[in-house]
Motif scaffolding. Structure first.
Motif, short mmCIF file in Angstrom:
data_model
loop_
_atom_site.label_atom_id
_atom_site.label_comp_id
_atom_site.label_asym_id
_atom_site.label_seq_id
_atom_site.Cartn_x
_atom_site.Cartn_y
_atom_site.Cartn_z
N TYR A 1 4.02 3.36 -4.58
CA TYR A 1 2.74 3.51 -3.88
C TYR A 1 2.67 4.88 -3.24
O TYR A 1 3.49 5.22 -2.40
N ASN B 1 -0.01 7.52 -1.38
CA ASN B 1 -1.29 7.79 -0.75
C ASN B 1 -1.08 8.96 0.19
O ASN B 1 -0.43 8.83 1.23
N SER C 1 3.03 5.35 2.20
CA SER C 1 3.56 5.63 0.87
C SER C 1 5.01 5.20 0.77
O SER C 1 5.84 5.53 1.62
#
Length: 243
Positions: free
Chosen positions: A31, A33, A27
């Motif tokens: 972005y 995750n 991450s």
């Protein structure tokens, strides 16, 4: 019993800002995750492309060990510690952000793109005095061999950081097998394929694939094609200040 996680290259986060194209293993920025925030103390592994004449303006960092490894082209660096350097392929740059530092990074070429790995590692202690280090690397030392490029020890081969971590590069000929013995058996390994393909842990890894593996004493890698590898041996337990 060994444990591992496989990271296919096409499962990484991707950002295209035109002048900057970046693949995020963990991450980073936009972005997110939750399953990929870090691997042990390895917090960031960005695979970056910077267009000619472009770059990152001055921005701050603190309490992070930041490692840059150019893959193509070069990168000009300026920081609040007074450094103004250009880093090239077959060099490594380390910055201990510690109590705080500001820096900028630009591609000085007007014709050639810059490609580099940006790696962040959580330090083993907070608020160290910021420092900068840049070293040349001898590409011949990594032919069918693990060439140590980073360690915890200022007197050892390669650069050093405030963490119990060792980084190695290797260029393997097809069908060559190479073993790696962990320096610290409590550590894990994050193995990243820069080019080519290998088999490890009964798993095939191709260009930009990676495997994270822990609870092992050693690792055997076989090149199924000519391969370039980055192996990062790192603590799996986060520092106490993050727990």
């Amino acid at each position: 019993m060994e444990n591992f996680i496989f990271y296919k290259s096409d499962t990484r986060g991707y950002a295209d800002h035109g002048w900057l194209k970046s693949n995020h293993t963990f991450s980073f920025a936009n972005y997110r995750n939750d399953d990929r925030v870090h691997f042990g103390v390895l917090r960031v592994l960005n695979d970056d492309y910077v267009a000619p004449g472009m770059g990152f303006g001055t921005h701050p960092h603190e309490n992070m060990e930041i490692i840059s490894i150019p893959l193509k082209g070069s990168l000009a660096h300026k920081d609040s510690m007074g450094h103004g350097e250009t880093i090239h392929v077959n060099e490594i740059q380390v910055m201990s952000a510690g109590t705080g530092v500001q820096h900028s990074e630009f591609n000085p070429s007007e014709t050639e793109a810059s490609e580099f790995l940006q790696i962040w590692v959580f330090p083993n202690k907070l608020h160290v005095t910021p420092r900068y280090q840049q070293l040349p690397l001898d590409v011949t030392k990594r032919h069918n061999n693990w060439d140590q490029i980073l360690s915890p020890n200022p007197d050892d081969a390669g650069a050093w950081i405030h963490q119990n971590a060792w980084f190695h590069l290797a260029n393997l000929d097809q069908n060559k097998t190479l073993n790696y013995e962990l320096k610290d058996k409590t550590n894990g390994i994050y193995l990243f394929v820069l080019e080519g393909s290998i088999t490890v842990n009964n798993q095939t890894l191709d260009r930009r694939d990676a495997i994270g593996i822990w609870d092992i004493d050693s690792l055997q890698v076989q090149a199924t094609a000519d391969a370039q590898l980055l192996l990062m041996e790192i603590p799996m337990e986060l520092p106490s200040y993050l727990q």
